[in-house]
Scaffold this motif. Sequence first.
Motif, PDB file in Angstrom:
ATOM      1  N   LYS A   3     -81.684  55.345 -53.286  1.00 37.50           N
ATOM      2  CA  LYS A   3     -82.572  56.342 -52.672  1.00 37.50           C
ATOM      3  C   LYS A   3     -83.575  55.692 -51.721  1.00 37.50           C
ATOM      4  N   ARG A   4     -84.121  54.521 -52.118  1.00 36.33           N
ATOM      5  CA  ARG A   4     -85.054  53.826 -51.231  1.00 36.33           C
ATOM      6  C   ARG A   4     -84.363  53.375 -49.945  1.00 36.33           C
ATOM      7  N   ARG A   5     -83.143  52.891 -50.079  1.00 39.96           N
ATOM      8  CA  ARG A   5     -82.399  52.466 -48.887  1.00 39.96           C
ATOM      9  C   ARG A   5     -82.086  53.652 -47.985  1.00 39.96           C
ATOM     10  N   ILE A   6     -81.737  54.786 -48.580  1.00 43.62           N
ATOM     11  CA  ILE A   6     -81.461  55.985 -47.785  1.00 43.62           C
ATOM     12  C   ILE A   6     -82.705  56.413 -47.025  1.00 43.62           C
ATOM     13  N   GLN A   7     -83.863  56.373 -47.668  1.00 40.89           N
ATOM     14  CA  GLN A   7     -85.113  56.743 -47.000  1.00 40.89           C
ATOM     15  C   GLN A   7     -85.426  55.792 -45.849  1.00 40.89           C
ATOM     16  N   ALA A   8     -85.209  54.488 -46.063  1.00 37.28           N
ATOM     17  CA  ALA A   8     -85.486  53.501 -45.020  1.00 37.28           C
ATOM     18  C   ALA A   8     -84.549  53.688 -43.823  1.00 37.28           C
ATOM     19  N   VAL A   9     -83.266  53.892 -44.095  1.00 40.60           N
ATOM     20  CA  VAL A   9     -82.295  54.073 -43.007  1.00 40.60           C
ATOM     21  C   VAL A   9     -82.558  55.385 -42.268  1.00 40.60           C
ATOM     22  N   LYS A  29     -74.382  58.198 -45.096  1.00 41.51           N
ATOM     23  CA  LYS A  29     -73.282  58.850 -45.807  1.00 41.51           C
ATOM     24  C   LYS A  29     -72.723  57.945 -46.904  1.00 41.51           C
ATOM     25  N   SER A  30     -72.541  56.662 -46.562  1.00 42.04           N
ATOM     26  CA  SER A  30     -71.999  55.715 -47.535  1.00 42.04           C
ATOM     27  C   SER A  30     -72.952  55.536 -48.716  1.00 42.04           C
ATOM     28  N   LEU A  31     -74.253  55.398 -48.409  1.00 40.26           N
ATOM     29  CA  LEU A  31     -75.233  55.241 -49.485  1.00 40.26           C
ATOM     30  C   LEU A  31     -75.356  56.508 -50.327  1.00 40.26           C
ATOM     31  N   SER A  32     -75.216  57.661 -49.689  1.00 39.86           N
ATOM     32  CA  SER A  32     -75.286  58.932 -50.429  1.00 39.86           C
ATOM     33  C   SER A  32     -74.133  59.039 -51.419  1.00 39.86           C
ATOM     34  N   ARG A  33     -72.935  58.615 -50.995  1.00 44.07           N
ATOM     35  CA  ARG A  33     -71.784  58.634 -51.908  1.00 44.07           C
ATOM     36  C   ARG A  33     -72.026  57.695 -53.091  1.00 44.07           C
ATOM     37  N   LEU A  34     -72.558  56.504 -52.789  1.00 43.21           N
ATOM     38  CA  LEU A  34     -72.837  55.555 -53.867  1.00 43.21           C
ATOM     39  C   LEU A  34     -73.917  56.087 -54.808  1.00 43.21           C
ATOM     40  N   ALA A  35     -74.939  56.748 -54.227  1.00 44.59           N
ATOM     41  CA  ALA A  35     -76.014  57.320 -55.048  1.00 44.59           C
ATOM     42  C   ALA A  35     -75.475  58.443 -55.928  1.00 44.59           C
ATOM     43  N   ALA A  54     -85.475  56.820 -41.805  1.00 40.28           N
ATOM     44  CA  ALA A  54     -86.630  56.577 -40.924  1.00 40.28           C
ATOM     45  C   ALA A  54     -86.205  55.808 -39.683  1.00 40.28           C
ATOM     46  N   THR A  55     -85.350  54.804 -39.867  1.00 40.64           N
ATOM     47  CA  THR A  55     -84.846  54.032 -38.723  1.00 40.64           C
ATOM     48  C   THR A  55     -84.023  54.911 -37.794  1.00 40.64           C
ATOM     49  N   LYS A  56     -83.226  55.798 -38.367  1.00 41.67           N
ATOM     50  CA  LYS A  56     -82.400  56.698 -37.557  1.00 41.67           C
ATOM     51  C   LYS A  56     -83.262  57.603 -36.690  1.00 41.67           C
ATOM     52  N   LYS A  57     -84.378  58.075 -37.221  1.00 38.39           N
ATOM     53  CA  LYS A  57     -85.275  58.921 -36.435  1.00 38.39           C
ATOM     54  C   LYS A  57     -85.841  58.161 -35.233  1.00 38.39           C
ATOM     55  N   ILE A  58     -86.168  56.895 -35.459  1.00 40.70           N
ATOM     56  CA  ILE A  58     -86.722  56.073 -34.381  1.00 40.70           C
ATOM     57  C   ILE A  58     -85.676  55.832 -33.298  1.00 40.70           C
ATOM     58  N   THR A  59     -84.468  55.432 -33.703  1.00 40.80           N
ATOM     59  CA  THR A  59     -83.419  55.150 -32.722  1.00 40.80           C
ATOM     60  C   THR A  59     -83.019  56.408 -31.956  1.00 40.80           C
ATOM     61  N   ALA A 108     -76.705  52.695 -32.592  1.00 42.97           N
ATOM     62  CA  ALA A 108     -77.513  52.441 -33.794  1.00 42.97           C
ATOM     63  C   ALA A 108     -77.711  53.718 -34.601  1.00 42.97           C
ATOM     64  N   THR A 109     -77.922  54.840 -33.915  1.00 41.26           N
ATOM     65  CA  THR A 109     -78.090  56.124 -34.609  1.00 41.26           C
ATOM     66  C   THR A 109     -76.809  56.521 -35.344  1.00 41.26           C
ATOM     67  N   ASP A 110     -75.667  56.364 -34.674  1.00 37.73           N
ATOM     68  CA  ASP A 110     -74.386  56.683 -35.315  1.00 37.73           C
ATOM     69  C   ASP A 110     -74.135  55.782 -36.520  1.00 37.73           C
ATOM     70  N   ASN A 111     -74.443  54.487 -36.372  1.00 42.51           N
ATOM     71  CA  ASN A 111     -74.245  53.560 -37.492  1.00 42.51           C
ATOM     72  C   ASN A 111     -75.169  53.908 -38.663  1.00 42.51           C
ATOM     73  N   ALA A 112     -76.400  54.320 -38.331  1.00 36.81           N
ATOM     74  CA  ALA A 112     -77.331  54.721 -39.393  1.00 36.81           C
ATOM     75  C   ALA A 112     -76.817  55.948 -40.123  1.00 36.81           C
ATOM     76  N   GLY A 113     -76.255  56.900 -39.368  1.00 30.80           N
ATOM     77  CA  GLY A 113     -75.681  58.087 -40.002  1.00 30.80           C
ATOM     78  C   GLY A 113     -74.536  57.729 -40.932  1.00 30.80           C
ATOM     79  N   ASP A 114     -73.665  56.811 -40.474  1.00 35.15           N
ATOM     80  CA  ASP A 114     -72.542  56.376 -41.332  1.00 35.15           C
ATOM     81  C   ASP A 114     -73.050  55.664 -42.586  1.00 35.15           C
ATOM     82  N   LEU A 115     -74.099  54.853 -42.414  1.00 31.07           N
ATOM     83  CA  LEU A 115     -74.640  54.132 -43.566  1.00 31.07           C
ATOM     84  C   LEU A 115     -75.279  55.088 -44.571  1.00 31.07           C
TER      85      LEU A 115
END
Length: 305
Positions: free
Chosen positions: A9-15, A268-274, A17-22, A259-266
């Motif tokens: 969950k912490r990683r999802i929140q961090a990514v 999704k991947s983290l959400s599945r793991l969570a 935030a980064t996605k919003k910036i990019t 970077a935004t697309d990669n953040a979106g993919d990440l």
Amino acid sequence: MGAQLRVYKRRIQAVTATKKITKAMEMIAASRIVKAQRKVSASMPYATELTRAVTAVATGSNTNHPLTTEAESPARAAVLLLTSDRGLAGGYSSNAIKAAERLRERLAAEGKEVDTYIVGRKGVAYYGFRERKVAESWTGFTDSPEYSDAKKIAEPLIASIQKDTAEGGVDELHIVFTEFVSMMTQNAVDGRMLPLSLDEVTEESTEKGEILPLFDFEPSAEDVLDALLPRYVESRIYNALLQAAASEHAARRRAMKSATDNAGDLIKSLSRLANAARQAEITQEISEIVGGAGALADASAGSDK
């Protein structure tokens, strides 16, 4: 399991935030590209006509001038490298630096000493880290250059081309910048600004079916070339600055979109793991409850006996 879920969950929140910036940087770069393209289009006719005027003056006279006359044995050359002040633009600056390095090697192979002039903090940092000598540098305006910036850059270059090599002057002036072709294509190119290659300009005009006009010079062709020299160099540098700025914005938009697309993919991947971790936690809790209930039932049955 609970600790692992909190990590996801912490990683999802961090990514996120980064996605919003990019995403914001992508939108800003996209809006600036249009303005930069308009400036490039507006400067092209002036630069083209000024080059034709210089060619017409030079072909209509026999005057020796640093604007049009090549040295018999050129010994020194100046290279102006245009890079960016900011990063997050993919390979924009590195491609221009590589093109400048190839040009430098080619000039050195021809036996010429090279004086390097740099625009942009990325180029300055590259040469500074390697402790290479830089004749002069300028920073702070690469994403939105003005004509006054081109004039400031042109002054020392014009002064060096007008001096003898024995006094620290140069015989040739080259420029390396990123040419804006389209939103998806930007090419790092190098070209010789001075002396102007009259044959290439004349050939280009012939291919287009243009005829260079004939002029009478007053007071002399040399005085006219003296007046045109700073205007020609300034216009070429200004056009290169504008193309480099448009290329920088396009490269940054493309890099931020990736970077935004990669953040979106990440995400999704983290959400599945969570979700998998959460399901495993729930399953473990249910198993513990069932096991506890079974143990209580067994204990109760034993006491009845």
